[in-house]
Every structure is written in C-alpha cells, then in structure tokens.
Design an enzyme around this catalytic site. Structure first.
Site, PDB file in Angstrom:
ATOM      1  N   LYS A 100       0.861  -1.022   0.080  1.00  0.00           N
ATOM      2  CA  LYS A 100       0.043  -0.033   0.200  1.00  0.00           C
ATOM      3  C   LYS A 100       0.913   1.155  -0.018  1.00  0.00           C
ATOM      4  O   LYS A 100       0.672   2.179  -0.803  1.00  0.00           O
ATOM      5  CB  LYS A 100      -0.981   0.153   1.298  1.00  0.00           C
ATOM      6  CG  LYS A 100      -2.210   0.695   1.211  1.00  0.00           C
ATOM      7  CD  LYS A 100      -2.970   0.627   2.489  1.00  0.00           C
ATOM      8  CE  LYS A 100      -3.752  -0.645   2.231  1.00  0.00           C
ATOM      9  NZ  LYS A 100      -4.474  -0.605   3.788  1.00  0.00           N
ATOM     10  N   ARG A 122      -3.078   3.201   8.702  1.00  0.00           N
ATOM     11  CA  ARG A 122      -3.619   2.121   7.765  1.00  0.00           C
ATOM     12  C   ARG A 122      -2.245   0.995   7.699  1.00  0.00           C
ATOM     13  O   ARG A 122      -1.068   1.355   7.842  1.00  0.00           O
ATOM     14  CB  ARG A 122      -3.738   2.459   6.386  1.00  0.00           C
ATOM     15  CG  ARG A 122      -4.608   3.419   6.042  1.00  0.00           C
ATOM     16  CD  ARG A 122      -4.509   4.407   4.581  1.00  0.00           C
ATOM     17  NE  ARG A 122      -5.233   3.391   3.843  1.00  0.00           N
ATOM     18  CZ  ARG A 122      -5.276   3.711   2.534  1.00  0.00           C
ATOM     19  NH1 ARG A 122      -4.597   4.609   2.011  1.00  0.00           N
ATOM     20  NH2 ARG A 122      -6.027   2.763   1.568  1.00  0.00           N
ATOM     21  N   GLY A 178      -5.897 -10.549   8.633  1.00  0.00           N
ATOM     22  CA  GLY A 178      -5.024 -10.648  10.077  1.00  0.00           C
ATOM     23  C   GLY A 178      -4.519  -9.389  10.658  1.00  0.00           C
ATOM     24  O   GLY A 178      -4.147  -9.148  11.761  1.00  0.00           O
ATOM     25  N   MET A 220      -3.782  -5.318  11.102  1.00  0.00           N
ATOM     26  CA  MET A 220      -4.972  -4.359  11.644  1.00  0.00           C
ATOM     27  C   MET A 220      -5.881  -3.752  10.588  1.00  0.00           C
ATOM     28  O   MET A 220      -5.340  -3.424   9.587  1.00  0.00           O
ATOM     29  CB  MET A 220      -4.199  -3.202  12.579  1.00  0.00           C
ATOM     30  CG  MET A 220      -4.881  -2.685  13.352  1.00  0.00           C
ATOM     31  SD  MET A 220      -4.359  -1.252  14.136  1.00  0.00           S
ATOM     32  CE  MET A 220      -4.525   0.193  12.811  1.00  0.00           C
ATOM     33  N   ARG A 242      -3.800  -1.158  -6.856  1.00  0.00           N
ATOM     34  CA  ARG A 242      -3.065  -2.258  -6.638  1.00  0.00           C
ATOM     35  C   ARG A 242      -3.485  -3.186  -7.929  1.00  0.00           C
ATOM     36  O   ARG A 242      -4.580  -3.034  -8.506  1.00  0.00           O
ATOM     37  CB  ARG A 242      -3.512  -3.049  -5.314  1.00  0.00           C
ATOM     38  CG  ARG A 242      -4.763  -3.386  -5.156  1.00  0.00           C
ATOM     39  CD  ARG A 242      -4.989  -4.180  -3.808  1.00  0.00           C
ATOM     40  NE  ARG A 242      -6.337  -4.009  -3.495  1.00  0.00           N
ATOM     41  CZ  ARG A 242      -6.865  -4.267  -2.309  1.00  0.00           C
ATOM     42  NH1 ARG A 242      -6.163  -4.384  -1.318  1.00  0.00           N
ATOM     43  NH2 ARG A 242      -8.424  -4.109  -2.083  1.00  0.00           N
ATOM     44  N   HIS A 262      -6.546 -42.741  -3.270  1.00  0.00           N
ATOM     45  CA  HIS A 262      -6.875 -43.450  -4.372  1.00  0.00           C
ATOM     46  C   HIS A 262      -7.769 -42.785  -5.044  1.00  0.00           C
ATOM     47  O   HIS A 262      -7.593 -42.207  -6.306  1.00  0.00           O
ATOM     48  CB  HIS A 262      -7.372 -44.927  -4.231  1.00  0.00           C
ATOM     49  CG  HIS A 262      -7.796 -45.600  -5.430  1.00  0.00           C
ATOM     50  ND1 HIS A 262      -9.225 -45.508  -5.804  1.00  0.00           N
ATOM     51  CD2 HIS A 262      -7.282 -46.508  -6.367  1.00  0.00           C
ATOM     52  CE1 HIS A 262      -9.426 -46.093  -6.840  1.00  0.00           C
ATOM     53  NE2 HIS A 262      -8.136 -46.696  -7.192  1.00  0.00           N
ATOM     54  N   SER A 277      12.615 -41.920 -14.340  1.00  0.00           N
ATOM     55  CA  SER A 277      11.420 -41.259 -14.254  1.00  0.00           C
ATOM     56  C   SER A 277      11.529 -41.297 -12.753  1.00  0.00           C
ATOM     57  O   SER A 277      11.199 -42.217 -12.094  1.00  0.00           O
ATOM     58  CB  SER A 277      10.474 -41.799 -15.032  1.00  0.00           C
ATOM     59  OG  SER A 277       9.017 -41.036 -14.545  1.00  0.00           O
ATOM     60  N   CYS A 294       6.982 -38.476 -12.705  1.00  0.00           N
ATOM     61  CA  CYS A 294       5.769 -39.062 -13.096  1.00  0.00           C
ATOM     62  C   CYS A 294       4.995 -39.116 -11.935  1.00  0.00           C
ATOM     63  O   CYS A 294       3.980 -39.518 -11.807  1.00  0.00           O
ATOM     64  CB  CYS A 294       5.586 -40.163 -13.807  1.00  0.00           C
ATOM     65  SG  CYS A 294       6.406 -41.384 -12.831  1.00  0.00           S
ATOM     66  N   TYR A 305      11.711 -33.810 -19.049  1.00  0.00           N
ATOM     67  CA  TYR A 305      10.224 -33.498 -19.109  1.00  0.00           C
ATOM     68  C   TYR A 305       9.605 -33.740 -17.755  1.00  0.00           C
ATOM     69  O   TYR A 305      10.166 -34.310 -16.682  1.00  0.00           O
ATOM     70  CB  TYR A 305       9.613 -34.622 -20.120  1.00  0.00           C
ATOM     71  CG  TYR A 305       9.902 -35.830 -19.417  1.00  0.00           C
ATOM     72  CD1 TYR A 305       8.687 -36.380 -18.759  1.00  0.00           C
ATOM     73  CD2 TYR A 305      10.682 -36.664 -20.005  1.00  0.00           C
ATOM     74  CE1 TYR A 305       8.644 -37.832 -18.187  1.00  0.00           C
ATOM     75  CE2 TYR A 305      10.635 -38.067 -19.629  1.00  0.00           C
ATOM     76  CZ  TYR A 305       9.818 -38.448 -18.935  1.00  0.00           C
ATOM     77  OH  TYR A 305       9.750 -39.903 -18.386  1.00  0.00           O
TER      78      TYR A 305
HETATM   79  P1  ADP Z   1      -7.944  -2.099   3.341  1.00  0.00           P
HETATM   80  O1  ADP Z   1      -6.448  -2.775   3.132  1.00  0.00           O
HETATM   81  O2  ADP Z   1      -8.650  -3.035   4.125  1.00  0.00           O
HETATM   82  O3  ADP Z   1      -8.518  -1.732   1.917  1.00  0.00           O
HETATM   83  P2  ADP Z   1      -7.486   0.607   3.567  1.00  0.00           P
HETATM   84  O4  ADP Z   1      -6.390   1.262   4.618  1.00  0.00           O
HETATM   85  O5  ADP Z   1      -7.360   0.858   2.241  1.00  0.00           O
HETATM   86  O6  ADP Z   1      -7.781  -0.804   4.242  1.00  0.00           O
HETATM   87  O7  ADP Z   1      -8.721   1.434   3.947  1.00  0.00           O
HETATM   88  C1  ADP Z   1     -10.021   1.086   4.521  1.00  0.00           C
HETATM   89  C2  ADP Z   1     -10.975   2.034   3.765  1.00  0.00           C
HETATM   90  O8  ADP Z   1     -10.504   3.435   4.422  1.00  0.00           O
HETATM   91  C3  ADP Z   1     -10.810   2.406   2.492  1.00  0.00           C
HETATM   92  O9  ADP Z   1     -11.931   2.424   1.782  1.00  0.00           O
HETATM   93  C4  ADP Z   1      -9.894   3.705   2.207  1.00  0.00           C
HETATM   94  O10 ADP Z   1     -10.290   4.230   0.941  1.00  0.00           O
HETATM   95  C5  ADP Z   1     -10.330   4.356   3.420  1.00  0.00           C
HETATM   96  N1  ADP Z   1      -9.416   5.403   3.670  1.00  0.00           N
HETATM   97  C6  ADP Z   1      -8.235   5.000   4.267  1.00  0.00           C
HETATM   98  N2  ADP Z   1      -7.367   6.166   4.504  1.00  0.00           N
HETATM   99  C7  ADP Z   1      -8.366   7.091   3.977  1.00  0.00           C
HETATM  100  C8  ADP Z   1      -8.109   8.455   4.277  1.00  0.00           C
HETATM  101  N3  ADP Z   1      -6.862   9.189   4.712  1.00  0.00           N
HETATM  102  N4  ADP Z   1      -9.135   9.211   3.837  1.00  0.00           N
HETATM  103  C9  ADP Z   1     -10.376   8.813   3.355  1.00  0.00           C
HETATM  104  N5  ADP Z   1     -10.634   7.345   3.463  1.00  0.00           N
HETATM  105  C10 ADP Z   1      -9.581   6.688   3.675  1.00  0.00           C
HETATM  106 MG    MG Z   2      -8.037  -0.662   0.482  1.00  0.00          MG
END
Ligand code: ADP
Ligand code: MG
Ligand code: MG
Length: 909
Positions: free
Chosen positions: A32, A103, A112, A114, A376, A490, A798, A865, A885
């Site tokens: 990210k 984030r 898993g 945060m 992404r 099997h 083989s 094989c 192969y």
């Molecule tokens: P995930 O990895 O679960 O997608 P994100 O970090 O992308 O989590 O965030 C979850 C939601 O919060 C997403 O919809 C994202 O666009 C929104 N979001 C994250 N940061 C901001 C921000 N600075 N302003 C507005 N929306 C945000």
């Molecule tokens: Mg996201």
C-alpha cells in the site's frame, strides 16, 4: 541483534506530487505504502502522508515500544508537520484540525493485519472545531462516532466477545435505530450522533477500564503500535506460517491525511477496476456511494451505485429495474458528477498504463474534489486473468514474456473444469469441508456403491474410501466424495486423472453403508439426496447447486501457443487409456510419461483372468491365465500408441501388490471359486496368504516381476507386438518400458534381461523390429543413491516422487491422513509433501539421482511422473535441475506447460 542504525530513514513521506519512496520498494514500505508513494510522484492526487517502514516493525519486536517510539519520534513529528503544511491544518488544533487515517500494509496483502482507523485526532473539543470549520455538524459528529468505533474495535480490542455476539458498537447503534424507528446510518440526527459518541465512550470505559484517549498524539502512537502488534496476532501468524512468509518481513504503517466522503451530497467514496475482474472485458467499472466513508461501499449497508452509465444499465437490467427508475434513484457517477467521472476515468487509464496491469483502486470525493486512496493489481477470475494478459499483449502494453508471467498457473484449473453458477452458489449452504482433491464443481444424488453409480442420471459417489474396484463407478459419477484419505489417496489420484471433481478426507462425514446414510453434525442424508461438491475448495454443499460447463476461449489457445514458444522442458501426461491420452494431447501433451498397466486389469472381463493368474499355484497355471490377458493388454497398448501418434509412451510394468486384485467380499469369492473349480476355502486361503502387514513396502513393483518373470514376459510381449502391429499400419511408436520400484542394480538387470530376451524373440517371430527403451522409476531412496550404477544399464529415469516421498519421509501415503492435517495445523509442516514436492529433503534425492545418473550417461533422459509433475513450484524445481520432461494428469498439462515457460523465462532473467 545487530547494532541499531540511528541515522537510517525510517519514515518515508508522500504528497503534493512528490515522494521519498516508489512502487519498487514494497519490501520496505509494504504494498500500500509503495503504491501511495508511486501515485503521488506521478501526479495522482493522493492525500499527503507518510509510511513507517517494515524494518521498524522488526525493530519493535526486538526492542519494544519505548525504544522504538524514541527511535522514530522526531521523524514522525516532522512528517506530521509536513502534512500540516500541505493540508493547511494542524493535528490536534481546535479551530482548524487535521485528522489522519492509520493503515497497515505488509509487502503482500494479508488477512489478520490491523484494520484501518479513520478520522484519528478527534476528541470532544476538536469535533466542535471541525463542525465549525466545515459548517457541517452532522459530518463532524458522524466522523467522531466512526472514529471511536474503529479505534475501539481495532486498537482497544473491543471486538465481539464470541462469534455469536454482535459488535458492541453495532449493538448500541441498532438499539438507537430501533428506538428512533430508522434503518440507515445516514438517518441519524446530530443529537443521535452525539448520544452515540457518549454511549460508545461509556462502553469503552466499561470494557477496558480506561477512558477513551483524548490526546491526538496518544491516539496516534496507540494506533501505530497496534499495527505492529497485529503482525504477531494469531490470525496473521497463522496466515504467514501457511504461506511460509518469514516473521521478519514485518508490516509498514501508513499515516495519511483524511479526506472526507461523508460531507454530504457533494461527497462520496468508491472502488473501481480498470477492467472487468470477472470476465476480463476491457471496460472501466466500479461502485460508489454518496455521503459515505471508508468501507461503506463494500459493507453492504446501502446499495452501491455503478460508476459508468453502461455499468449502471447492465446492473439495472439484472436487478430488473426500469431505466427511468435507475436514472432517478441509482444514477451512475458518470451521470451524477460528469466532471469528477472524467477525471477518475483519466486516472484509471494512467494507472493501468503505468502499472501495465489491471488496477483495483479506491477513491474519495470530498466536496467536489477527487482523491485517490489506493491502487493495486486487481484480483481476478481465471478467465479474466487469461483474457487480460492476452489483451494487454495485443494492446502493446506488455511483451510476450510479461504476458506469460501474468498468469497464475493454478488458476488455469478454473477454465478446464465445470464451475458453479455464481448466483446459485450464493444461496448454497456448506454442510461440511474436505480436501480439494480434484478441481471442478459437481452436483448429483448420493450413491454409496460404485456399481450403483448409474442409478441416477447425476450421481455423487460417497465412500469412506475408494479402491481400484470402484474405477468404473467413479467414472460414471459426476463427483466423488470420501471421508478418509488425503490428496494422494486412491480417490484423489484417480479423480484428477479423470478430470473429475473430488473432495477427499472429509472427516466430519459418518457413512453407514448398511443403512445407506450419511450423517454430518447430527444431520442425516440418504441415498438419492442431492449434494454438491467444489473440488477446488473442498466445500460440500447441501442440495443441488447448478453448474456451468467450461468453455475454452480463443485467448486460452493463444496463451498455450505462447507457452510452447518459451517452454524448454517437455510436458507429458500420465494416461492409462486412449481416452485420457487423447484429452492430454488436445491440451498439448508431448508424450506419455506414465501408463499404469494395472488399471487395465480392473475391467470386468479382465479381472477374472487376472485373479486366475494370481490364484494359480504353478508357473504353468499362471502362464495359462497370462495367455488370456495378453491379447487384451496388446489391444490396450495399440489404442494408446495410436492416440499418441509417434510420441514417446512410457509404460510401467505391473506395480501394485497382488492383494489389491483379489476379491474381498464373500459373494465374489464364491463366484471365483466356482469359475475356477476350486473350493471357497482355497480362495480364502489365497486371499489371506496375500495379505501383507505393510503392502506399500511389500511384494510389489519389480519384486513381482522378479518373482513371477512370466508377468514381465507377457507385458513385454504385449507392448512389442502392439508396436509392431501399428508399424504395419504405418504408425510410428516409441515404447519406453519402465521397471518400477528398483532399489538394486541386480533387480534392474534381471528384469531388463527378461524384457530384452522377450523382445528379441518377438522380433524373430515377426521378422521385424521397433526401437524401444528400457528404463526405471527412481522411487526408492536407494535407487537415487545408486543412480550412477543403475544408469550403466537404464536408458531413462523417471522419478516416482509419490513413493519417493513416502519412503524418504517414512509417511505411509494411505495413513498420512491421520496426522498430516494436524502437522499442517500445528505448523510442523508447511504443506502436504505429497502435494508439493519437498525440495529441501526429497528434492535432494531427485537432484542427486539426476546428477549421478548423468555422470554415467550424460544424455540420460530424466523425467518425473509423480503427482508433483503438475504442481507449479515442483515443476519449476524440475526445470531448474535440468529434467527433460515432467508428466502429469491430463488436466494439469496446460498448467505444467505454462510453468515450464515461466521457469525458462525466470531462469534467463
Ligand atoms: P484495506 O487494506 O482493508 O483496503 P485501507 O487502508 O485501504 O484498508 O482503508 C479502508 C478504507 O478506508 C478504504 O475504503 C480506504 O479508501 C479508506 N481510507 C483509508 N485512508 C483514508 C483517508 N486518509 N481518507 C479517506 N478514506 C481513507
Ligand atoms: Mg484498501
Ligand atoms: Mg511407485
């Protein structure tokens, strides 16, 4: 631990068309963070922010909170300062507050970790300032209640106490909605929101024993530390172990200025894709909501609207909404905010060209201004994956190698087998879970006995486990479900060979053959009840779930064409019948790497002769029975040679313990006794005599041929005669006779002698010859060690990695179901070694065996094989150690071909 480097950069900033990092720095900044940096520097409007590196996470784990905070405090404060300058607002300021989101983001997206906290920096005073500044009380208090909710949940651990409980904050909201007689979050009044904030804080106090933190800086550090902690949370550790991701990767933390989609009718938020993730069609698409924040779009509280007009109209048609109502109630972004749409459309185009792959993006519109929050490479279906790769190639965006590398090999499976109708799947109820033994989808009525598979038009064969006797029924059934057995049981091996859907080892099933019932968690199912299987996930569904046949697209053929251009290693197939051979050839198999002759003996008319042979007490008696089998074997081989049209065909001599062929039920034992004119007791005695304590290590493989040379003689004769017969018809054959389970050179020599003598006899009789090879399977560890000596005589190797894995680990393939799942659960093993070749251990024997074999015979032909021959990481390994192969079941041939091409491309890079 190494000395802490005090001067290295730990915080990377982005914003205002600049960035310290870029998209190549995923390991340091997480996926990210790296993409936020990249977008910022190519001029996409990204709210300014910063990324704390993954290395800091690792430092945190070593040093603890206090030292790590001290280490990054200055950098973080300066970075916040930078955001303040760019946004023209101040963190914690009462009149003009800056809020941020926190984030998490590891180098690969990982469940898993945060969840994101939005609107961080609010407290009882700041909320008033925000309301005043924006002149929007509703927005300010809505943001505040969201913040407490998110921070409480993800940082303060206010999750539901058990899985039956609802989220404590949701409970409070539901209560208020009920009291107020409203249904939507957007219907709350300012007073409602204020009440919610009060109640939320009370709930936090009650649950945690502490007041909700009011100081924005405390809030920020709390959230940063929580992200680091989540890296070692149960769920993250579990996922990491499962995928073999090392603990020291760590996660990055992204802190970013908030932009608000919940400021009213000129604001909103959404997600979009540069192409259709389901079909691959090149159309921009996505969903949005007005006056919403964060995950509202995917949370399903309100019905999201479509981004493009075209998408909106397609959606309305499916939802059976009239055009007039659509345009009024669910307008697209294109219609509602044309200039914002144009801008967004421009960015999606730029981003796709920049990343040269389909993008999945998040955006927010704050009071008429567009911000991009994430991009992404988008997840996609198998069909979309192939179409997108080939389209990008044709559009000149990527080259051939890149197109091949865009394909996830295992996903091709989706294209080759039936799948569930997505709409029907949504309504389906999962009754139990087993192992995804053979991909595809199947629906049918339960039958418990293989010979009753044709009782219904669509049947699912449900067995505790299957045996070679069930072959025919397995072929008739639409799918196979077993309670016992792993991925190489099997049922699993045979089903994969047939391309038939199979779920194996579903331990929760209690099967009673007597009452013809299947019980799962106290619920009883009967013969004739509908069930459905997903062999790609292991899900077992109650009832009928509609399936759809796969259709191979033109793009698929183009992709396979490309794979042939780049692939250097051959791909053969494991095939026991002309039908399998033809299927495999249609997928591009370049020969047969394994024909198991024993499968031919299970058909009704043959099993009798086979049993007579086994029950015979004298060589003469055995030879008589073998006489009967000879013409049948010969015609089988003719069929297979014909299907392969001159491509090499490896035929393995009889391998399994004879015990597998004799009848175990009283009725069949009686039948046999009558037919052979011997007593029932004699049959019973013979069956008992054949019983072994450890059949996998018993009288099988070349031990059979060496104790009963007449079997080898008959099989050789059948092979050579078949080849000569076809030669007469003008069809070339290249038989490769393979001796199984060789451990000593003498075992090989003794068998080879019989083969060569028999072949020469046939040549003399027919006054004609064919070329053939004699080689061996390397599947006993001793054979790998003695490979140089064996290669003095053997013309090819083989690797039979099923047995080799069994013997190297000392895990019985038939019993591993009892402990392998536990081992994988506990992380003792990362994966099932019968599924994914254990490169570290078993792989050493494969490599060493190949090297030693070639030290004697440099041009020794080497292949594999085992089941691993169709598993991507194992195929890549085989290429890297120089195999000629790999051989796999027919439906894995396209996957192996693709991996062979990818491996060659990667090795050259
Ligand atoms: P995930 O990895 O679960 O997608 P994100 O970090 O992308 O989590 O965030 C979850 C939601 O919060 C997403 O919809 C994202 O666009 C929104 N979001 C994250 N940061 C901001 C921000 N600075 N302003 C507005 N929306 C945000
Ligand atoms: Mg996201
Ligand atoms: Mg074997």
């Amino acid at each position: 631990m190494e000395v802490i480097d005090k001067v290295k950069t730990r915080v990377y900033r982005f914003g205002n068309k600049k960035a310290d990092g870029n998209s190549k720095m995923k390991n340091l900044l997480g996926g990210k963070g790296a993409n936020l940096a990249e977008m910022s520097s190519i001029g996409i409007p990204v709210p300014p922010g910063f990324t704390i590196t993954t290395e800091v996470c690792t430092e945190y784990n070593a040093l603890g909170q206090e030292e790590v905070v001290a280490l990054i405090k200055d950098e973080v404060e300066q970075a916040i300062d930078n955001i303040e300058t760019l946004m023209g607002s101040t963190f914690g300021d009462i009149d003009n507050p800056l809020l941020v989101s926190v984030r998490s983001g590891a180098r690969v997206s990982m469940p898993g970790m945060m969840d994101t906290v939005l609107n961080l920096g609010l407290n009882d005073e700041v909320v008033l300032g925000l309301a005043k500044k924006t002149n929007n009380e509703q927005f300010a208090w809505d943001s505040y209640r969201r913040f407490i909710q998110m921070y409480g949940g993800v940082v303060l651990g206010m999750k539901p106490a058990s899985k039956e409980d609802i989220d404590p904050f949701e409970e409070i909201m539901e209560h208020l909605k009920h009291k107020r007689g409203i249904t939507l979050d957007t219907e709350f009044t300012v007073q409602d929101l204020k009440d919610l904030v009060y109640d939320f804080k009370e709930a936090v106090k009650k649950r945690t024993g502490h007041d909700f933190p009011t100081d924005p800086w405390d809030q920020l550090w709390g959230a940063i530390i929580a992200v680091f902690n989540s890296w070692n949370g149960d769920r993250a550790v579990y996922y990491r172990t499962m995928h073999g991701y090392p603990a020291d990767w760590g996660t990055a933390v992204n802190v970013q200025a908030m932009v608000y989609g919940n400021m009213g009718d000129t604001s909103g938020t959404g997600v979009c894709f540069t192409r259709d993730a389901g079909t691959g069609e090149n159309v921009f698409n996505g969903e949005y909501l007005i006056n919403a924040q964060g995950e509202d779009v995917v949370a399903g509280v309100r019905t999201p609207q479509q981004i493009t007009k075209l998408g909106s109209q397609r959606w309305a048609e499916l939802a059976k909404i009239e055009e007039e109502d659509r345009a009024k109630d669910y307008p697209s972004l294109e219609e509602l905010m044309p200039s914002i749409f144009e801008e967004l459309n421009g960015y999606q185009d730029i981003l796709e060209k920049h990343y040269r792959d389909m993008q999945d993006m998040e955006f927010t519109i704050q009071d008429g201004k567009l911000w991009i929050l994430q991009t992404r490479n988008g997840k996609r279906t198998g069909a979309a994956m192939v179409k997108i790769a080939m389209d990008l190639l044709k559009e000149g965006m990527i080259n051939e190698k890149e197109a091949l590398l865009l394909i996830e090999p295992n996903k091709l499976d989706e294209l080759l087998h039936p799948i569930f109708d997505p709409a029907a799947l949504k309504r389906a109820h999962v009754m139990a879970q087993g192992l995804p033994a053979s991909p595809g989808a199947a629906t049918g009525k339960i039958v418990f006995f293989a010979d009753e598979a044709s009782k219904f038009k669509n049947s699912i064969l449900v067995r505790i486990e299957t045996s070679p006797e069930d072959l025919e029924g397995m072929n008739i059934a639409k799918g196979i479900l077993t309670a016992r057995g792993g991925m190489t049981s099997h049922a699993a091996v045979v089903a994969r060979g047939m391309g038939k859907c199979c779920v194996s080892g579903a331990g929760a099933l209690k099967i009673n053959y007597k009452t013809r019932t299947l019980t799962v968690n106290g619920h009883e199912y009967h013969e004739g009840d509908w069930i459905s299987l997903n062999g790609s996930t292991g899900n077992i569904f109650e009832g009928k779930v509609a399936t759809m046949e796969p259709e191979l697209s033109g793009e698929f053929a183009e992709l396979m064409e490309l794979a042939s251009v780049y692939g250097k290693m051959n791909v053969r197939t494991n095939a026991d019948t002309p039908k399998d051979a033809k299927v495999a050839r249609s997928f591009g198999a370049q020969g047969i790497g394994l024909t198991r002759t024993e499968h031919m003996f299970f058909e009704v008319d043959r099993i009798k002769a086979m049993r007579e042979m086994i029950l015979a007490d004298t060589v003469k008696g055995r030879k008589q029975a073998l006489e009967e089998l000879l013409p049948m074997q010969r015609s089988d081989f003719e069929g297979i040679f014909e299907a392969m049209q001159g491509l090499p065909v490896t035929i393995r001599l009889l391998d399994p313990p004879l015990h597998e062929f004799v009848p175990h039920q009283l009725t069949t034992q009686k039948e046999l006794a009558e037919e052979m004119h011997i007593s029932l007791q004699a049959v019973k005695n013979k069956v008992a005599e054949l019983e072994e304590f450890n059949p996998m290590l018993g009288h099988r493989g070349c031990r059979l041929g060496n104790t009963y040379p007449e079997i080898t003689e008959m099989q050789t004769r059948a092979i050579i005669e078949a080849a000569l017969n076809l030669k007469e018809k003008g069809i070339n054959c290249r038989p490769e006779i393979m001796i199984p389970l060789v451990g000593t050179v003498r075992e090989f020599e003794a068998q080879e002698h019989i083969i060569r003598t028999t072949a020469n006899t046939v040549f003399e009789e027919r006054e004609d010859t064919v070329d053939y090879l004699v080689g061996t399977m390397i599947e006993v560890p001793r054979a790998a060690l003695m490979a140089d000596a064996i290669a003095e005589r053997a013309e090819f190797f083989s690797f039979g990695t099923n047995d080799l894995t069994q013997m190297t680990f000392g895990y019985s393939r038939d019993d591993a179901g009892k402990f392998l799942p536990v081992y994988i659960d506990k992380g003792i093993l990362k994966v099932d070694p019968f599924e994914v070749l254990d490169q570290e251990g078993v792989g050493q024997l494969v490599k060493l065996g190949t090297e030693r074999g070639r030290s004697t015979k440099p041009d020794l032909k080497v292949g594999i094989c085992g089941e691993h021959g169709g598993e991507p990481s194992s195929v890549e390994f085989c290429y890297n150690i120089g195999m000629d192969y790999v051989s796999c079941s027919p439906y894995r041939v396209p996957i192996a071909r693709l991996v062979a091409a990818q491996a060659a491309i990667k090795a050259a890079q």
